[in-house]
Every structure is written in structure tokens, then in C-alpha cells.
Motif scaffolding. Structure first.
Motif: not given
Length: 243
Positions: A12-13, A38-41, A47-48, A55-56
Motif C-alpha cells: 500500500s501507499e 501489480a496494482e499496488k506497486i 505517486s513517485l 515497478a517489478v
């Protein structure tokens, strides 16, 4: 060349993994964001900001996934140097009475908490050792130091991870790699804990839980340490927490 950091165990963020990614991105690092969902990362990467992270999707208990992750870490893209920082933040926790604990469940916790740490740690060393420098940080817990009723599986995994980090520090510290272990001795004010214990924030208050950005700051400071004064292990807890 832009430096690169790898954070394994991002969800999570509002979790520690995301906070670690933000802290290193703030200092100009390209961050490889590794996590199982995948959705979370992807949300964390978004956000970055554009171009600051990759993302991996990775299950760190699977050797082939970890090898694929470090292929990206060794060649993160044009204008980016191979990773010089690797953070292992994967983990799971659940209360299970000892007599109800199955062998399969015990092994599952060991795989996430300890085996995955070994796989990530080994590949981090393989990447960093030829560079002659680098930082490897493992996220520990209260259970790294002591066992509690109903948490034998979690304690066994976390204690194993702690011993892994000590062995690595003693072997590779003299070769230029800073290996550190951070004992998180208390509840983290993030999505995971608040979803498991919805009333925890009202019960303990903001000062009774660890702030994720404050934890991330400690990881950054560990990375900055001069090699003549390295910390191997540090423990963090809210000032209200007993120990």
C-alpha cells in the motif's frame, strides 16, 4: 548517472515499503519498487512521479522472480547506474495458537520472512560486491528478538532473518558492503495494521504507533553512515512503547 535503490516488499501507499521508496526517490534515486501485487506497486510508482521508479512484480520466495528482479537492478536503464542500495521489507504476520499451527503454515511464514531474505540478500551481494560498496538493509520486528504466545511461526522466521543479516554483515562488511538490520519494535501506522485492528489508532493515538516516514528516515541515515562508524542493528519504537 542516477543512483538506483531496490525496495522489496512494497504494498500500500500507506505502508513502510512505499515510504522507503519515497525517501530514496526524494534524494535523487531511481527506485525499483518490488512487490507481489501489480496494482499496488503501480500506484506507488505513479505517486513517485514520471521516470523516478520502476515497478517489478515479484514474489521474493521464488528464486526465478528474485533473479529477474536483479536483472533489472543491474541494468535499470539509460542514465541510471546499477543498484547500490537494496532493502528487504517483505513480511507477514498472524496470530496462530501453537497447537493449531500446521507444518504448511509454518513453512509459508519461513519462506516469506527468511528464505526470501536469503534470496534477496544473496543477489544483492552478487550485484554490489563487484562495485566494492553498497548498502543492504533488512526489516526486522520485535519477534526477531523474542517469541510470544501464538507467534512461534513469525518469530522463527524473523529470528532466522536476523541471523542471516549478522552472518552477511560479518562476511561482507570487510569487503565494503554495509549490511544492517532494523528491529521495528511496535505497531506501524500503516494500512496493514489498521485493517487488521481497526481501532488501534484510537486506542494508542498517533504517538503510540511508528510513523512510516520516520522509520524511512532511519533507513536513509543508515545508508549515509561512514564506513568507520557503521551500525549493524538498530531498534525503533514509539516513545510510549514498553520494551
Amino acid at each position: 548517472m542516477k543512483p538506483t535503490a531496490v525496495v522489496v516488499g512494497v504494498g500500500s501507499e500507506e505502508g513502510l515499503g512505499a515510504a522507503l521508496a519515497r525517501r530514496f526517490a526524494k534524494e535523487g534515486f531511481h527506485v525499483i519498487v518490488g512487490g507481489r501485487t501489480a496494482e499496488k506497486i503501480e500506484r506507488v510508482v505513479k505517486s513517485l512521479g514520471d521516470g523516478n521508479s520502476t515497478a517489478v512484480q515479484v514474489d521474493a520466495t521464488k528464486e526465478e522472480d528474485v533473479l529477474r528482479l536483479f536483472q533489472t537492478a543491474s541494468a535499470p536503464g539509460e542514465g541510471k547506474s546499477p543498484a547500490s542500495v537494496v532493502i528487504f521489507n517483505a513480511g507477514n504476520n498472524q496470530y496462530i495458537p501453537f497447537r493449531e499451527l500446521s507444518g504448511e503454515k509454518f513453512e509459508d511464514f519461513w519462506r516469506v520472512g527468511c528464505l526470501a531474505g536469503f534470496l534477496v540478500g544473496r543477489e544483492a551481494v552478487n550485484l554490489l560486491l563487484p562495485q566494492g560498496t553498497g548498502t543492504i538493509i533488512f526489516t526486522g520486528a520485535s519477534a526477531s528478538l523474542r517469541g510470544r504466545p501464538g507467534f512461534a511461526h513469525f518469530s522463527a522466521a524473523k529470528a532466522g532473518l536476523r541471523m542471516l543479516s549478522q552472518s552477511m554483515a560479518r562476511e561482507f562488511g570487510p569487503q565494503g558492503l554495509h549490511v544492517a538490520h532494523v528491529v521495528i519494535d511496535g505497531g506501524i501506522n500503516g494500512t496493514k495494521l489498521k485493517s487488521i485492528l481497526p481501532g488501534i489508532l484510537d486506542q494508542r493515538g498517533l504517538d503510540g504507533l511508528l510513523n512510516i516516514d520516520a522509520i524511512a528516515e532511519t533507513y536513509w541515515q543508515l545508508h549515509l553512515q561512514h564506513p568507520t562508524a557503521w551500525t549493524h542493528e538498530i531498534d525503533l519504537r514509539p516513545f510510549k512503547e514498553s520494551f
